[in-house]
Scaffold this motif. Structure first.
Motif, PDB file in Angstrom:
ATOM      1  N   UNK B 211       0.785  -1.059   0.181  1.00 10.66           N
ATOM      2  CA  UNK B 211      -0.045   0.050   0.001  1.00 10.66           C
ATOM      3  C   UNK B 211       0.830   1.211   0.094  1.00 10.66           C
ATOM      4  N   UNK B 212       0.474   2.089  -0.771  1.00 16.86           N
ATOM      5  CA  UNK B 212       1.167   3.317  -0.926  1.00 16.86           C
ATOM      6  C   UNK B 212       0.611   4.310   0.035  1.00 16.86           C
ATOM      7  N   UNK B 213       1.210   4.428   1.257  1.00 10.50           N
ATOM      8  CA  UNK B 213       0.360   5.231   2.515  1.00 10.50           C
ATOM      9  C   UNK B 213       0.120   6.614   2.052  1.00 10.50           C
ATOM     10  N   UNK B 214       1.089   7.156   1.081  1.00 10.58           N
ATOM     11  CA  UNK B 214       0.783   8.684   0.738  1.00 10.58           C
ATOM     12  C   UNK B 214      -0.018   8.862  -0.668  1.00 10.58           C
ATOM     13  N   UNK B 215      -0.776   7.912  -1.132  1.00 15.33           N
ATOM     14  CA  UNK B 215      -1.737   7.986  -2.356  1.00 15.33           C
ATOM     15  C   UNK B 215      -2.525   9.044  -2.473  1.00 15.33           C
ATOM     16  N   UNK B 216      -2.365   9.738  -3.507  1.00 18.41           N
ATOM     17  CA  UNK B 216      -3.315  10.949  -3.525  1.00 18.41           C
ATOM     18  C   UNK B 216      -4.906  11.115  -3.099  1.00 18.41           C
ATOM     19  N   UNK B 217      -5.552   9.757  -3.483  1.00 22.32           N
ATOM     20  CA  UNK B 217      -6.841   9.606  -3.111  1.00 22.32           C
ATOM     21  C   UNK B 217      -7.029   9.150  -1.716  1.00 22.32           C
ATOM     22  N   UNK B 218      -7.642  10.011  -1.041  1.00 16.81           N
ATOM     23  CA  UNK B 218      -7.813   9.787   0.642  1.00 16.81           C
ATOM     24  C   UNK B 218      -8.304   8.505   1.120  1.00 16.81           C
ATOM     25  N   UNK B 219      -7.601   7.830   1.639  1.00 17.47           N
ATOM     26  CA  UNK B 219      -8.304   6.578   2.250  1.00 17.47           C
ATOM     27  C   UNK B 219      -8.050   5.315   1.473  1.00 17.47           C
ATOM     28  N   UNK B 220      -7.431   5.488   0.315  1.00 17.25           N
ATOM     29  CA  UNK B 220      -7.385   4.435  -0.499  1.00 17.25           C
ATOM     30  C   UNK B 220      -5.741   3.990  -0.730  1.00 17.25           C
ATOM     31  N   UNK B 221      -5.486   2.978  -1.271  1.00 13.71           N
ATOM     32  CA  UNK B 221      -6.117   1.793  -1.614  1.00 13.71           C
ATOM     33  C   UNK B 221      -6.668   1.261  -0.350  1.00 13.71           C
ATOM     34  N   UNK B 222      -7.607   0.001  -0.514  1.00 11.16           N
ATOM     35  CA  UNK B 222      -8.203  -0.654   0.665  1.00 11.16           C
ATOM     36  C   UNK B 222      -7.334  -1.716   1.148  1.00 11.16           C
ATOM     37  N   UNK B 223      -6.381  -2.339   0.108  1.00  5.23           N
ATOM     38  CA  UNK B 223      -5.733  -3.357   0.495  1.00  5.23           C
ATOM     39  C   UNK B 223      -4.352  -3.195   1.202  1.00  5.23           C
ATOM     40  N   UNK B 224      -3.844  -3.874   2.131  1.00  5.58           N
ATOM     41  CA  UNK B 224      -2.345  -3.642   2.193  1.00  5.58           C
ATOM     42  C   UNK B 224      -1.399  -4.131   1.395  1.00  5.58           C
ATOM     43  N   UNK B 225      -1.546  -5.107   0.600  1.00  4.80           N
ATOM     44  CA  UNK B 225      -0.630  -5.897  -0.075  1.00  4.80           C
ATOM     45  C   UNK B 225      -1.517  -6.471  -1.176  1.00  4.80           C
TER      46      UNK B 225
END
Lengths: 325, 526
Positions: B211-225
């Motif tokens: 998971x990219x913790x700093x992804x620009x879409x808030x709260x996403x992605x849902x999966x860790x891996x």
């Protein structure tokens, strides 16, 4: 001293053999229609004529064949196996990544086949017409005649689907956590089905051969003497007879080593085993010349070393060979 | 187009604000966390879709790299890295307004300069030259605005800005002067912009993404891996889905396996999501060689081959018939064309009238049918007994591997061949190449290897490629498909039955038009 001569002799043969492997295969691959540019175009879902020309120029495929060969052989002699067209990575590191997986599979399968095959052969030889002997013959015939990929898929259906005790594919389960011991167990679990599949063919050969040579030895005079001396049956069979009947089995095992390596190609494909076999198949289809030759170079080395080891082992178990030269 | 995009942008922004994306709304609340195990049928050459087309790179590539736009299952563009976009009324200027504060995996900001760099890299290296051909320049007035200047209107452009085709790659990494096609960071230490980061890529084993913790879409992605396991054997993949080792397998096409998974407990198979990839299986004719240069011969063959038998019996009901070169899932598909329903009497009559008389053995002439990979073996073999009925003596010529077949076909050494060609979204990208008379090229597979040439068809493609009005564009393509169906450079048989197998534990199974070659940021495990 004389072992040293043998090794030196073998090594010089090996060098010539390796050169032949490189040159012949280079010519063979180039005889096949299509090249890496066609493959890359296919993999990409299309390409322009300019891009295909660029790929060919990039890898020197636009040069005359003899120039390509000369360039390649001189690179190999300097220890440079080149750059994989398809994987965009040096061939040596590509092979180094895969060799351990193949060695693990091939050596384990060979040892299992040798051990189990010999044991079955011995058991069968003691009562050549008994039910056990018939069962061994049956297993041997089955193992020898069933195609490897079929055996593999059947084992998968039985032990991964119906009774799901073994994983379907791969060598490691990346979701497993824990220390090195759990990883070793994990790899062992992944190995069971591929090893059974690969060893099934060779097990058949070894058990038949061992049975025959064991029967011959069991009928010889010194065994009768041993019986007359009142030795126990297990001592006679395992200490006296087996040692003398192993020669042909070991010789065959050495000769078969190359067959085990090539058998690994099929087994690796069925079980997605990340070894040289999968890479070899993929590279041949892709016309990835440097990778194919690199793999054949390494497999030839494995076979050469395997054969050399066989000779040395034969000398250990049979003093007659040791003293012959 | 200019008028259309404003309300759309507004609507999309509203939807985003409420956390629901059109078309992907589900009844239950998605859960955060967990590891999704997927299978992949082949090892990608590397992971950078900017310089490597194909679905093997596309699936991991769409997770590693974000694109300006994404698409729902109705072919509607959705905001992604571009929070809004605008196409000028003359169709010559496309403005992208990028999300503010978006960063690459190394923490550096994603700017309009990176968009310009990505477009340039794709233009120079990607095999699909038509995608960005009219793009003259990309202007970057500020960090969050990229303006694409075109030499002519190019409606395919928006589709070409989805993950499979235009990944946004960092200029500070891939613009270091090395050849981007061989950049070492295409395979390791990939610096992406997408919802997942690369942990490990082991060829022929797996690709691990986290998971990219700093992804620009808030709260996403849902999966860790996400773990993509490379399993080449189709039966092994089906078993792995059934026994639960793998949660999701895309691009499955074996009819037996599809029907098995459909019946199995706890797992499902869906054909949704492959409309843009648009794979069509067809029998191509060499129109430059006798006797397939004769339209009567092609028509007779079309009447003799039973498309219904192929889809129902050979493909076991898994495949959909395809009547033209545009995928049935595309908005441009014209189903109202001559279908050549099987009619052996008519087929025989056509050949008789054209002067192909039967010899003593009951055969009129001999033809070769080529094929290049095992999946089409059954249909290739089927043609032989079927065409015998109209007096054509067929020899099936199997190629041992792809390059052998590609060489034969691309050097025009064939009579007929089974082939599978992908649409790749817009007809401009994947359809035109098969029929353009300017694309008859020696040695290039999936060019116009049929050597088909028709000025009217060329003109229709040219016009449709530039037409910005959707309805007018549909009309042009409708006419295009009708003429082709009449002239039959190719007998289109069926859409390849690509399916996604998945465990019922997987929520939001990717159903957009790009299957798994789209961001999986909404996928979750129940």
């Amino acid at each position: 001293m004389e072992i040293l001569t043998l090794i030196v002799k073998r090594v010089s043969y090996a060098a010539m053999l390796l050169l032949a492997v490189v040159v012949l295969n280079f010519i063979l691959i180039n005889l096949a229609p299509g090249d890496i540019a066609d493959t890359i175009a296919g993999d990409m879902g299309g390409a322009t004529a300019e891009q295909m020309a660029e790929i060919r120029a990039d890898y020197g495929l636009d040069l005359p064949l003899w120039q390509q060969l000369f360039r390649y052989v001189s690179n190999v002699m300097q220890g440079d196996l080149g750059y994989s067209y398809f994987h965009t990575q040096p061939v040596t590191s590509l092979i180094a990544e895969r060799l351990p997986a193949t060695l693990l599979l091939v050596i384990t399968a060979q040892l299992v086949a040798l051990f189990v095959g010999t044991l079955l052969g011995v058991l069968a030889a003691r009562k050549p017409n008994g039910w056990l002997s018939h069962i061994v013959t049956l297993i041997a015939l089955f193992g020898y005649s069933a195609p490897v990929f079929w055996t593999g898929i059947m084992l998968l259906i039985m032990f991964s689907l119906w009774i799901p005790i073994f994983p379907v594919a791969g060598m490691v389960d990346v979701t497993i956590e824990g220390g090195w011991w759990s990883h070793v167990l994990d790899i062992a679990r992944h190995m069971v089905l591929p090893v059974i599949t690969l060893s099934s063919i060779f097990l058949a050969l070894y058990s038949r051969l061992c049975r025959a040579s064991m029967m011959e030895v069991l009928g010889s005079d010194y065994i009768r003497t041993a019986r007359a001396k009142g030795l126990s049956e297990s001592q006679i069979v395992f200490k006296h007879a087996l040692k003398n009947s192993l020669g042909p089995v070991v010789t065959l095992a050495g000769l078969q080593f190359s067959a085990v390596v090539s058998g690994a190609v099929l087994v690796e494909t069925v079980f997605s085993w990340p070894g040289l076999g999968t890479l070899a198949l993929q590279s041949i289809i892709a016309r990835d010349t440097p990778t194919i030759i690199g793999i054949l170079f390494f497999s030839a080395m494995v076979v050469i070393v395997g054969n050399l080891l066989t000779d040395l082992v034969l000398r250990l178990i049979d003093p007659r060979i040791r003293n012959r030269a | 187009m200019g008028k259309l995009s404003k309300p759309l942008t507004l609507a999309a922004t509203c939807l985003l604000a409420t956390g629901i994306t059109a078309g992907l709304a589900t009844a239950e609340e998605p859960k955060r966390g967990g590891t999704l195990v997927m299978s992949a049928p082949q090892t990608p050459r590397h992971l950078n879709p900017a310089v490597q087309s194909g679905t093997a790179t596309g699936a991991p590539g769409a997770q590693l790299f974000a694109a300006p736009l994404r698409y729902d299952e109705n072919w509607e563009p959705q905001p992604y890295l571009a929070k809004s976009w605008d196409v000028s009324d003359d169709g010559l200027t496309v403005t992208l307004n990028l999300v503010e504060g978006a960063t690459f995996h190394d923490g550096k900001p994603i700017t309009s300069k990176d968009v310009a760099f990505s477009v340039k890299t794709v233009q120079e290296n990607h095999p699909f030259k038509t995608m960005f051909a009219p793009v003259q320049s990309v202007e970057t007035p500020d960090d969050n605005t990229a303006i694409l200047k075109l030499s002519e209107p190019h409606p395919a452009l928006l589709l070409a800005m989805s993950s499979q085709l235009l990944p946004i790659i960092p200029e500070h990494v891939y613009g270091d002067g090395q050849d981007p096609k061989k950049h070492p960071q295409n395979s390791e230490n990939v610096v992406g912009s997408g919802p997942f980061k690369l942990v490990e890529f082991k060829r022929d084993q797996h690709i691990i993404l986290e998971r990219n913790e700093n992804f620009f879409m808030e709260g996403r992605p849902y999966l860790d891996k996400i773990v993509m396991r490379i399993i080449k054997d189709p039966s092994a993949r089906a078993i792995a889905i059934e026994n639960g080792e793998v949660h999701l397998a895309a691009f499955e096409q074996s009819a037996q396996n599809i029907n098995r998974i459909k019946k199995a407990e706890g797992v499902s198979a869906t054909a949704d999501g492959y409309a843009a990839i648009g794979p069509i299986a067809w029998l191509a004719f060499n129109t430059a060689r006798e006797p397939t240069s004769d339209i009567n011969v092609r028509k007779a063959i079309a009447y003799a081959v039973d498309r219904n038998f192929i889809t129902k019996a050979i493909m076991l009901g898994t495949a959909e018939p395809a009547l033209t070169g545009i995928h049935p899932g595309s908005p441009f598909y014209e189903k109202d064309v001559e279908a050549y329903d099987v009619d052996l009497k008519k087929a025989n009559q056509i050949l008789e009238d054209a002067g192909y008389e039967k010899g003593a053995d009951g055969m009129r002439f001999k033809l070769f049918v080529d094929y290049g990979w095992p999946d089409v073996k059954a249909v290739a073999e089927y043609v032989k007994p079927q065409l015998k009925k109209i007096g054509i003596d067929i020899t099936v010529r199997a190629a041992p591997d792809f390059p052998t077949w590609a060489k034969r076909i691309s050097s025009h050494d064939f009579d007929m061949t089974w082939d599978v060609v992908f649409n790749w979204g817009d007809p401009v990208i994947g359809v035109h190449r098969t029929y353009q008379s300017t694309n008859i090229k020696e040695g290039v597979i999936w060019s116009n290897t049929q050597s088909y040439a028709n000025e009217e068809v060329d003109a229709l493609m040219e016009a449709a490629g530039k037409e910005t009005d959707l309805e007018k564009r549909k009309e042009l393509y409708s006419k295009f498909q009708k003429i082709l169906a009449d002239e039959l450079p190719v007998y289109w048989a069926y859409a390849l039955p690509y399916h996604t197998f998945h465990s019922d534990k997987v929520g939001n199974v990717p159903a957009g038009i790009w299957a798994t070659s789209s961001p999986l940021d909404l996928v979750y495990l129940k």
